[in-house]
Design an enzyme around this catalytic site. Structure first.
Site, PDB file in Angstrom:
ATOM      1  N   GLY A 101      18.024   4.346  36.440  1.00  0.00           N
ATOM      2  CA  GLY A 101      17.784   3.070  37.108  1.00  0.00           C
ATOM      3  C   GLY A 101      16.725   2.267  36.384  1.00  0.00           C
ATOM      4  O   GLY A 101      15.599   2.116  36.876  1.00  0.00           O
ATOM      5  N   TYR A 102      17.075   1.765  35.179  1.00  0.00           N
ATOM      6  CA  TYR A 102      16.117   0.960  34.407  1.00  0.00           C
ATOM      7  C   TYR A 102      16.440  -0.533  34.556  1.00  0.00           C
ATOM      8  O   TYR A 102      15.599  -1.337  34.904  1.00  0.00           O
ATOM      9  CB  TYR A 102      16.187   1.292  32.908  1.00  0.00           C
ATOM     10  N   SER A 103      17.711  -0.893  34.206  1.00  0.00           N
ATOM     11  CA  SER A 103      18.071  -2.312  34.116  1.00  0.00           C
ATOM     12  C   SER A 103      18.071  -2.974  35.491  1.00  0.00           C
ATOM     13  O   SER A 103      18.343  -2.334  36.507  1.00  0.00           O
ATOM     14  CB  SER A 103      19.467  -2.464  33.514  1.00  0.00           C
ATOM     15  N   SER A 128      24.819   3.568  36.264  1.00  0.00           N
ATOM     16  CA  SER A 128      26.109   4.240  36.035  1.00  0.00           C
ATOM     17  C   SER A 128      26.134   5.639  36.632  1.00  0.00           C
ATOM     18  O   SER A 128      25.129   6.363  36.581  1.00  0.00           O
ATOM     19  CB  SER A 128      26.396   4.313  34.528  1.00  0.00           C
ATOM     20  N   GLU A 177      18.237   9.471  25.065  1.00  0.00           N
ATOM     21  CA  GLU A 177      19.501   8.748  25.260  1.00  0.00           C
ATOM     22  C   GLU A 177      20.152   8.437  23.920  1.00  0.00           C
ATOM     23  O   GLU A 177      21.327   8.698  23.711  1.00  0.00           O
ATOM     24  CB  GLU A 177      19.248   7.446  26.025  1.00  0.00           C
ATOM     25  N   THR A 208      21.131  -2.733  23.074  1.00  0.00           N
ATOM     26  CA  THR A 208      22.107  -3.589  22.384  1.00  0.00           C
ATOM     27  C   THR A 208      21.892  -3.493  20.869  1.00  0.00           C
ATOM     28  O   THR A 208      20.827  -3.077  20.394  1.00  0.00           O
ATOM     29  CB  THR A 208      21.964  -5.070  22.803  1.00  0.00           C
ATOM     30  N   GLU A 223      21.323  -5.789  18.727  1.00  0.00           N
ATOM     31  CA  GLU A 223      20.199  -6.601  18.241  1.00  0.00           C
ATOM     32  C   GLU A 223      18.881  -5.832  18.413  1.00  0.00           C
ATOM     33  O   GLU A 223      18.034  -5.819  17.514  1.00  0.00           O
ATOM     34  CB  GLU A 223      20.125  -7.932  18.996  1.00  0.00           C
TER      35      GLU A 223
HETATM   36  C1  LIG Z   1      28.842  -0.198  30.975  1.00  0.00           C
HETATM   37  C2  LIG Z   1      27.352  -0.277  31.082  1.00  0.00           C
HETATM   38  C3  LIG Z   1      26.653   0.811  31.577  1.00  0.00           C
HETATM   39  C4  LIG Z   1      25.261   0.734  31.726  1.00  0.00           C
HETATM   40  N1  LIG Z   1      24.603   1.795  32.266  1.00  0.00           N
HETATM   41  C5  LIG Z   1      23.279   1.675  32.545  1.00  0.00           C
HETATM   42  C6  LIG Z   1      22.589   2.695  33.272  1.00  0.00           C
HETATM   43  O1  LIG Z   1      23.169   3.722  33.624  1.00  0.00           O
HETATM   44  N2  LIG Z   1      21.293   2.478  33.599  1.00  0.00           N
HETATM   45  C7  LIG Z   1      20.619   1.341  33.232  1.00  0.00           C
HETATM   46  O2  LIG Z   1      19.448   1.230  33.559  1.00  0.00           O
HETATM   47  N3  LIG Z   1      21.226   0.372  32.529  1.00  0.00           N
HETATM   48  C8  LIG Z   1      22.535   0.510  32.195  1.00  0.00           C
HETATM   49  N4  LIG Z   1      23.192  -0.494  31.512  1.00  0.00           N
HETATM   50  C9  LIG Z   1      22.455  -1.715  31.197  1.00  0.00           C
HETATM   51  C10 LIG Z   1      22.209  -1.898  29.706  1.00  0.00           C
HETATM   52  O3  LIG Z   1      21.212  -1.026  29.252  1.00  0.00           O
HETATM   53  C11 LIG Z   1      21.825  -3.372  29.531  1.00  0.00           C
HETATM   54  O4  LIG Z   1      22.998  -4.123  29.812  1.00  0.00           O
HETATM   55  C12 LIG Z   1      21.337  -3.649  28.153  1.00  0.00           C
HETATM   56  O5  LIG Z   1      20.079  -3.089  27.937  1.00  0.00           O
HETATM   57  C13 LIG Z   1      21.263  -5.183  27.877  1.00  0.00           C
HETATM   58  O6  LIG Z   1      20.581  -5.807  28.892  1.00  0.00           O
HETATM   59  P1  LIG Z   1      21.169  -7.120  29.591  1.00  0.00           P
HETATM   60  O7  LIG Z   1      22.571  -6.805  30.050  1.00  0.00           O
HETATM   61  O8  LIG Z   1      20.194  -7.554  30.638  1.00  0.00           O
HETATM   62  O9  LIG Z   1      21.267  -8.212  28.460  1.00  0.00           O
HETATM   63  P2  LIG Z   1      20.054  -9.043  27.852  1.00  0.00           P
HETATM   64  O10 LIG Z   1      18.893  -8.167  27.630  1.00  0.00           O
HETATM   65  O11 LIG Z   1      19.867 -10.244  28.704  1.00  0.00           O
HETATM   66  O12 LIG Z   1      20.641  -9.453  26.440  1.00  0.00           O
HETATM   67  C14 LIG Z   1      21.581 -10.511  26.274  1.00  0.00           C
HETATM   68  C15 LIG Z   1      21.788 -10.711  24.775  1.00  0.00           C
HETATM   69  O13 LIG Z   1      20.545 -11.124  24.162  1.00  0.00           O
HETATM   70  C16 LIG Z   1      20.189 -10.233  23.109  1.00  0.00           C
HETATM   71  N5  LIG Z   1      18.743 -10.046  23.075  1.00  0.00           N
HETATM   72  C17 LIG Z   1      17.953  -9.768  24.139  1.00  0.00           C
HETATM   73  N6  LIG Z   1      16.672  -9.631  23.729  1.00  0.00           N
HETATM   74  C18 LIG Z   1      16.662  -9.824  22.399  1.00  0.00           C
HETATM   75  C19 LIG Z   1      15.648  -9.821  21.384  1.00  0.00           C
HETATM   76  N7  LIG Z   1      14.381  -9.566  21.682  1.00  0.00           N
HETATM   77  N8  LIG Z   1      16.002 -10.046  20.103  1.00  0.00           N
HETATM   78  C20 LIG Z   1      17.316 -10.293  19.769  1.00  0.00           C
HETATM   79  N9  LIG Z   1      18.300 -10.336  20.682  1.00  0.00           N
HETATM   80  C21 LIG Z   1      17.996 -10.099  21.964  1.00  0.00           C
HETATM   81  C22 LIG Z   1      20.895  -8.925  23.432  1.00  0.00           C
HETATM   82  O14 LIG Z   1      21.089  -8.132  22.289  1.00  0.00           O
HETATM   83  C23 LIG Z   1      22.196  -9.426  24.046  1.00  0.00           C
HETATM   84  O15 LIG Z   1      23.105  -9.734  23.030  1.00  0.00           O
HETATM   85  C24 LIG Z   1      24.570  -0.436  31.322  1.00  0.00           C
HETATM   86  C25 LIG Z   1      25.281  -1.515  30.804  1.00  0.00           C
HETATM   87  C26 LIG Z   1      26.656  -1.451  30.680  1.00  0.00           C
HETATM   88  C27 LIG Z   1      27.394  -2.641  30.127  1.00  0.00           C
END
Ligand SMILES: Cc1cc2nc3c(=O)[nH]c(=O)nc-3n(C[C@H](O)[C@H](O)[C@H](O)COP(=O)(O)OP(=O)(O)OC[C@H]3O[C@@H](n4cnc5c(N)ncnc54)[C@H](O)[C@@H]3O)c2cc1C
Length: 389
Positions: A124-126, A158, A240, A370, A372
């Site tokens: 539960g991070y995001s 997840s 991870e 991600t 990036e």
């Molecule tokens: C199928 C799935 C399962 C997941 N499971 C889990 C889970 O079990 N637990 C959990 O906690 N999270 C989970 N996540 C969340 C996942 O870790 C986040 O979606 C991920 O870290 C990206 O965060 P965000 O979606 O808020 O996008 P954002 O952080 O808003 O990013 C949007 C875009 O901006 C880019 N970006 C952001 N910051 C920067 C930077 N500083 N420099 C360059 N580019 C940047 C990113 O690369 C991306 O392309 C899951 C996500 C998915 C899709």
């Protein structure tokens, strides 16, 4: 790096295959695909019963004495057959984190129960407003005597639908720089005030939003120091990104494609593989696949030596997931219109796995960091380039 370290795994493959043949029901793959839940309770019980979950752990915490090489070979074999154990993957990351930073009491509470198959832990991070910038978490934990009161929302938790606990990142001090006011808690999913809503992703995977309204946990549920959550998260994230499996990185997708291309005929009677461009693309995919496998082996080698893989885990994750996107896009190009036939459609090549793989690859470069963000980590920590954020 010494690849001979991994010969022992090769010697376990036959036994692992026999275990999987004897216990795994083929319909589980289909169930995982249909439900989007990439964890099968019956399989988990069997893995626990035969000591496979507990293979690489000290006996005082429930270690089974089963050879860790055999256990890894079983998970490889499951991956090869398309069976995921995502709930166990997140659980083992958290267990390794507990092993590193937990109190003796916490180790005895969580490790044996999880290794017996009785606990699954989701991450539960995001949150709705913080994913990459995970330290910006707004979920709060406020101390009330011997308890903490947690309020907020998590996104993409997840496999939480099967989990006994969520490993929650919460803000415990809003008055200091964001990284310094965070703590980690193991929140039971049967707590009053906890709620869960499903989220179905493009890739077919079910994940969840989880909600925390005045959820109370004892102080013993806090992992690591008060306001020391960032350091704890770092340990968990390293695990991870190092949870790589050399045997399950999409190899079978390229093999399936090659098998299809050998027999599929174009209207002029030639096979797909007779087309030199198609053959070249498939060859490039095979090379990517080998690089992915070697990067995964490097992680394992470091883990076997007792190191915490750091930047190597990021390199593997970045390369593996971007290669998967290139491959699935190439595959659809090679297949032409048939490529977009979904698993349930009549005549879908390889039972629709290519179309499904294309959708699944899209989300691969998002979860677990991600592309990036991983590039920034590699630039800073591997190449020593200046910090960009
Ligand atoms: C199928 C799935 C399962 C997941 N499971 C889990 C889970 O079990 N637990 C959990 O906690 N999270 C989970 N996540 C969340 C996942 O870790 C986040 O979606 C991920 O870290 C990206 O965060 P965000 O979606 O808020 O996008 P954002 O952080 O808003 O990013 C949007 C875009 O901006 C880019 N970006 C952001 N910051 C920067 C930077 N500083 N420099 C360059 N580019 C940047 C990113 O690369 C991306 O392309 C899951 C996500 C998915 C899709």
């Amino acid at each position: 790096m010494d690849f001979r370290e991994f010969d022992e795994l090769a010697s376990h493959r036959e036994a692992a295959c026999a275990w999987v043949e004897a216990h795994v029901r083929p319909e589980w793959v289909e169930e995982q695909r249909r439900s989007g839940t990439h964890q099968t309770a019956e399989l988990h019980t069997l893995l626990a019963r035969d000591g496979i979950l507990a293979a690489d752990w000290a006996p005082e915490y429930g270690g089974s004495g089963v050879d860790p090489g055999f256990a890894r070979a079983v998970f490889d074999e499951l991956g090869r057959r398309g069976l995921a154990c995502d709930g166990w993957s997140t659980t083992s990351m958290v267990l390794r984190t507990i092993e590193h930073v937990g109190t003796e009491e916490q180790k005895r509470e969580y490790l044996p129960a999880a290794l017996r198959g009785d606990r699954l832990i989701a991450l539960g991070y995001s949150e709705p407003d913080s994913g990459s910038d995970v330290a910006a978490a707004k979920t709060t934990a406020v101390r009330d005597g011997d308890e903490w009161v947690i309020n907020g929302q998590k996104m993409f938790t997840s496999t939480a639908q099967l989990c006994s606990h969520v490993f929650v990142l919460a803000r415990t001090d809003p008055n200091v720089p964001k990284h310094k006011g965070l703590s980690m808690f193991l929140v039971p999913t049967d707590s009053a005030g906890y709620d869960i809503q499903p989220i179905h992703t493009l890739g077919g995977q079910r994940t969840n939003a989880t909600f925390y309204a005045d959820v109370r946990v004892p102080d013993s549920a806090r992992l690591g120091g008060v306001d020391g959550g960032w350091g704890v998260m770092h340990v968990a994230l390293v695990h991870e990104r190092s949870a790589s499996s050399p045997g399950s990185d999409g190899g079978s997708l390229v093999r399936d494609l090659a098998a299809w291309a050998r027999t599929a005929r174009r209207p002029d009677g030639t096979t797909v593989l007779d087309d030199p461009l198609a053959a070249e693309r498939i060859g490039r995919m095979a090379v990517d696949e080998e690089v992915t496998r070697l990067l995964a082996l490097r992680n394992r080698w470091r883990a076997q030596k007792g190191d915490l893989p750091g930047v190597e885990g990021s390199m593997w994750k970045l390369f593996a997931t971007e290669a998967a996107q290139r491959h699935s896009s190439n595959i659809l190009d090679i297949l032409g219109p048939e490529g977009v036939l979904a698993p349930d459609a009549a005549g879908a090549p390889a039972g629709g796995r290519f179309e499904e793989g294309f959708r699944a690859a899209v989300v691969g470069t998002i979860y677990g960091g991600t592309s990036e963000i991983l590039r920034e980590i590699i630039a800073e920590r591997h190449l020593g380039l200046p910090r960009n954020r």
